[in-house]
Design a protein around this motif. Structure first.
Motif, PDB file in Angstrom:
ATOM      1  N   GLY A 133       0.131 -15.684 -11.785  1.00  0.00           N
ATOM      2  CA  GLY A 133      -0.931 -15.359 -12.738  1.00  0.00           C
ATOM      3  C   GLY A 133      -2.245 -15.040 -12.057  1.00  0.00           C
ATOM      4  O   GLY A 133      -3.002 -14.165 -12.510  1.00  0.00           O
ATOM      5  N   THR A 148      -1.483 -13.944 -19.003  1.00  0.00           N
ATOM      6  CA  THR A 148      -1.125 -13.013 -17.923  1.00  0.00           C
ATOM      7  C   THR A 148       0.264 -12.402 -18.057  1.00  0.00           C
ATOM      8  O   THR A 148       0.460 -11.226 -17.728  1.00  0.00           O
ATOM      9  CB  THR A 148      -1.206 -13.722 -16.563  1.00  0.00           C
ATOM     10  OG1 THR A 148      -0.333 -14.866 -16.564  1.00  0.00           O
ATOM     11  CG2 THR A 148      -2.625 -14.174 -16.273  1.00  0.00           C
ATOM     12  N   TYR A 188      -2.214 -20.306 -18.998  1.00  0.00           N
ATOM     13  CA  TYR A 188      -2.420 -19.271 -17.991  1.00  0.00           C
ATOM     14  C   TYR A 188      -1.350 -18.178 -18.109  1.00  0.00           C
ATOM     15  O   TYR A 188      -1.647 -16.988 -17.976  1.00  0.00           O
ATOM     16  CB  TYR A 188      -2.392 -19.875 -16.589  1.00  0.00           C
ATOM     17  CG  TYR A 188      -3.322 -21.059 -16.404  1.00  0.00           C
ATOM     18  CD1 TYR A 188      -4.472 -21.198 -17.183  1.00  0.00           C
ATOM     19  CD2 TYR A 188      -3.053 -22.049 -15.467  1.00  0.00           C
ATOM     20  CE1 TYR A 188      -5.314 -22.284 -17.021  1.00  0.00           C
ATOM     21  CE2 TYR A 188      -3.893 -23.138 -15.299  1.00  0.00           C
ATOM     22  CZ  TYR A 188      -5.022 -23.247 -16.082  1.00  0.00           C
ATOM     23  OH  TYR A 188      -5.849 -24.325 -15.928  1.00  0.00           O
ATOM     24  N   ALA A 189      -0.097 -18.591 -18.347  1.00  0.00           N
ATOM     25  CA  ALA A 189       0.977 -17.608 -18.506  1.00  0.00           C
ATOM     26  C   ALA A 189       0.789 -16.789 -19.776  1.00  0.00           C
ATOM     27  O   ALA A 189       1.099 -15.594 -19.807  1.00  0.00           O
ATOM     28  CB  ALA A 189       2.331 -18.325 -18.539  1.00  0.00           C
TER      29      ALA A 189
END
Length: 485
Positions: free
Chosen positions: A412, A107, A103-104
């Protein structure tokens, strides 16, 4: 590989969401197989969350909050729920392995994603060691009760202890042998195949929930409403203090998001499993706490060891229910260790597939379709952690890694809502952006209360991780050959 991308651009480059889907569908060679059902995935989250905490937390927190510890459970569950909702949205949008690392990457950029992954290693790798230490204690107690066998202290305790901002020799033992054995048992099961591991975990989770149901029913048979008075003897300050500690009994819900590449219909089942696991965990925690509080005076909890087992013995007058409960605790901790090690290997698998780690971590066994070498390496490291480090430091390091990962996921969600508002999502966090912001603030508050040695050890670990990223990961990233968005 010849690197032509400036360092700053490498750190800030983001992995397009479409690449996650393309990797999961079109990866060459052997792939992870999608055969984890919604039920098995939900049990994965429940199994990683309901562990040692519920078996001892009341003895520690009832003296702090009194019967109002029920409110503390609700507050902690609300804080965990805020993050769980953020995980549900992110997992429905990026339904792949890797959890908050992936996820990081989508984003915040590659450099931040790698450091988040380093924190995830604290959450999963270190917590697996801490849970294994707890299993060692439960197993030893069960052996003493049932057989009278007592193992030497030298084989049950770590040689290192925490001293202020440092670790030093001076512990009660030479090695925590049962803890290391547990890790290798989980390693053997995980290398046999994900389908087999998921089935065994689901069975163990059902068994430990059945044991807790037994406790609830027996304890409620002795329920006395007068035991709930005074309800909040230490006021809201006591409730708040207890909630901060109880929060960590909810750690593990994010394990669901590490299985994205092996779940059937992940866009639908990932968010559903996270929410279902949260509901099951909160329900069981509240029922166990209420049953325990009603079955004995609140003063009896202070200093009570193996509190739930003692309550059963006092209510029934028989040692048999207490032995069953202790056995349930052993099963419970085994399932937690299994899921946590599984989660760690899948994060490393995702990183290796992205070029962040050597290819050995993404190499799959063609027979079992599992990352066998990855699992063996991870298990050896965790076994050493469990065998030689004290549990109190392990739990605090786990908290640091978990809260950092929770913060990044919540951030995020906010970023992707504004950057990719039209992207397909199977679930959306309600009351946006208030809930993600509240999640971030609650995590930062809890981080601020961790002890000094945790900040020192975490800083050392992150410096080493940053060096590895600069000299290896940034130069071998798969995005070197892909145009970022």
């Amino acid at each position: 590989m010849t690197n032509t991308t400036p360092l700053v651009q490498r750190i800030l480059r983001k992995k397009p969401v479409r690449l996650f889907h393309e990797q999961a569908i079109n990866a060459g060679g052997v792939q992870l197989r999608r055969h984890i059902s919604l039920f098995q995935l939900t049990m994965l989250g429940v199994g990683a969350t309901i562990g040692t905490g519920i078996f001892f937390v009341l003895s520690e927190q009832v003296p702090t909050a009194g019967p109002a510890v029920l409110i503390s459970f609700l507050i902690a569950g609300l804080a965990a729920g805020l993050t769980a909702l953020c995980y549900a949205e992110m997992s429905s949008m990026i339904p792949v392995s890797g959890s908050s690392y992936s996820y990081a990457y989508a984003t915040l950029g590659e450099g931040v994603a790698f450091m988040v992954a380093a924190c995830l290693m604290l959450e999963y790798g270190v917590s697996a060691g801490a849970v294994a230490v707890g299993w060692s204690e439960y197993l030893h107690n069960l052996l003493m009760v049932t057989t009278g066998l007592e193992l030497p202290r030298a084989l049950l305790h770590a040689p290192l202890v925490a001293d202020g901002y440092a670790l030093q020799f001076g512990g009660d033992g030479l090695i925590n042998l049962p803890a290391a054995v547990l890790v290798f048992l989980c390693c053997f099961l995980l290398t046999a195949g994900t389908r087999e591991s998921a089935r065994v975990n689901a069975i163990m989770v059902v068994l430990k929930l059945a044991v807790l149901v037994m406790f609830i029913l027996i304890a409620f048979s002795a329920f006395d409403g007068q035991n709930l008075a005074p309800f909040a003897p230490h006021g809201f300050a006591g409730v708040s203090a207890a909630a901060g500690s109880i929060f960590f009994t909810f750690i593990g819900l994010d394990a669901v998001s590490t299985a994205g590449d092996e779940v059937k219909d992940p866009r639908r089942n990932l968010p559903r499993a996270i929410v279902l696991a949260l509901i099951i965990v909160i329900l069981f925690y509240l029922l166990v706490a209420l049953a325990a509080l009603g079955s004995q005076p609140q003063g009896a909890f202070d200093g009570q060891e193996a509190g739930l087992a003692v309550i059963l013995h006092n209510v029934t007058g028989s040692p048999i229910p207490a032995v069953i409960l202790s056995g349930g605790a052993v099963i419970s901790v085994f399932s937690v260790t299994l899921v946590v090690i599984y989660s760690q290997t899948r994060i490393l698998y995702a990183m290796s597939r992205d070029g962040m780690l050597p290819k050995v971590f993404s190499r799959l066994n063609p027979q079992t379709q599992t990352p066998t070498a990855n699992t063996v390496i991870v298990s050896c490291v965790i076994a050493a952690i469990a065998a030689f480090l004290p549990s109190d430091v392990l739990w605090d390091l786990t908290s640091m890694g978990t809260l950092t990962a929770f913060t990044v996921v919540s951030l995020g969600v906010i970023i992707l809502r504004y950057r990719r508002p039209d992207a397909e999502r199977g679930f959306k966090v309600p009351l946006f952006p208030a809930l993600p912001i509240l999640s971030i603030l609650s995590c930062l508050y809890l981080i601020s209360n961790l002890p000094g040695i945790v900040f020192r050890l975490t800083a050392i670990w992150l410096v080493l991780a940053a060096a590895f990223y600069l000299f290896y990961s940034s130069r071998n990233s798969a995005l070197e050959s892909v145009a970022a968005e």
